[in-house]
Design a protein around this motif. Structure first.
Motif, mmCIF file in Angstrom:
data_model
loop_
_atom_site.group_PDB
_atom_site.id
_atom_site.type_symbol
_atom_site.label_atom_id
_atom_site.label_comp_id
_atom_site.label_asym_id
_atom_site.label_seq_id
_atom_site.Cartn_x
_atom_site.Cartn_y
_atom_site.Cartn_z
ATOM 1 N N GLN A 42 0.829 -1.199 0.000
ATOM 2 C CA GLN A 42 0.000 0.000 0.000
ATOM 3 C C GLN A 42 0.871 1.261 0.000
ATOM 4 O O GLN A 42 0.596 2.214 -0.729
ATOM 5 C CB GLN A 42 -0.934 -0.002 1.217
ATOM 6 C CG GLN A 42 -1.868 1.182 1.264
ATOM 7 C CD GLN A 42 -2.828 1.222 0.085
ATOM 8 O OE1 GLN A 42 -3.245 0.187 -0.426
ATOM 9 N NE2 GLN A 42 -3.178 2.420 -0.350
ATOM 10 N N SER A 45 2.333 1.806 -3.416
ATOM 11 C CA SER A 45 1.296 2.284 -4.323
ATOM 12 C C SER A 45 1.029 3.775 -4.107
ATOM 13 O O SER A 45 0.904 4.546 -5.069
ATOM 14 C CB SER A 45 0.019 1.475 -4.093
ATOM 15 O OG SER A 45 -1.014 1.915 -4.911
ATOM 16 N N GLU A 46 0.967 4.190 -2.861
ATOM 17 C CA GLU A 46 0.731 5.596 -2.546
ATOM 18 C C GLU A 46 1.908 6.469 -2.984
ATOM 19 O O GLU A 46 1.706 7.580 -3.486
ATOM 20 C CB GLU A 46 0.464 5.765 -1.057
ATOM 21 C CG GLU A 46 -0.886 5.199 -0.628
ATOM 22 C CD GLU A 46 -1.061 5.173 0.879
ATOM 23 O OE1 GLU A 46 -0.164 5.633 1.612
ATOM 24 O OE2 GLU A 46 -2.118 4.696 1.328
ATOM 25 N N ARG A 77 2.039 -3.662 -7.717
ATOM 26 C CA ARG A 77 2.178 -3.208 -6.342
ATOM 27 C C ARG A 77 3.248 -3.964 -5.562
ATOM 28 O O ARG A 77 3.810 -3.432 -4.642
ATOM 29 C CB ARG A 77 0.931 -3.303 -5.489
ATOM 30 C CG ARG A 77 -0.213 -3.853 -5.774
ATOM 31 C CD ARG A 77 -1.266 -3.855 -4.710
ATOM 32 N NE ARG A 77 -1.697 -2.540 -4.333
ATOM 33 C CZ ARG A 77 -2.774 -2.283 -3.688
ATOM 34 N NH1 ARG A 77 -3.562 -3.219 -3.335
ATOM 35 N NH2 ARG A 77 -3.091 -1.076 -3.381
#
Length: 82
Positions: A42, A45-46, A77
């Motif tokens: 995550q 990805s951010e 990812r």
């Protein structure tokens, strides 16, 4: 007759108690390891999404080209490289 309990290997799969303890510890750590991995995915990805929104001036400041950003945005990812 003695009331002493004999020390024998655990009957479960013939494993020694220390081996079973090690296996149990590994099994109990697994959910945390999976959660850590998902958090890493995550975050990557951010980071990639925020880099994709950078202005040309900001990209130049950190040494990224449009091609670099395009390559990063196309990565999956779980790809380790940011």
């Amino acid at each position: 007759m003695s009331n002493a309990v004999s020390r024998r290997p655990s009957p479960v799969l013939g494993a020694q108690p220390s081996a079973l303890t090690d296996i149990l510890k590994a099994v109990l750590r697994l959910p945390l390891a999976v959660l850590d991995l998902m958090i890493d995915w995550q975050q990557r990805s951010e980071e990639r999404a925020s880099m994709a929104q950078m202005s040309q001036h900001q990209r130049r400041d950190i040494g990224l080209t449009e091609e670099d950003l395009s390559e990063m945005a196309s990565r999956l990812r779980w790809s380790r490289h940011i």
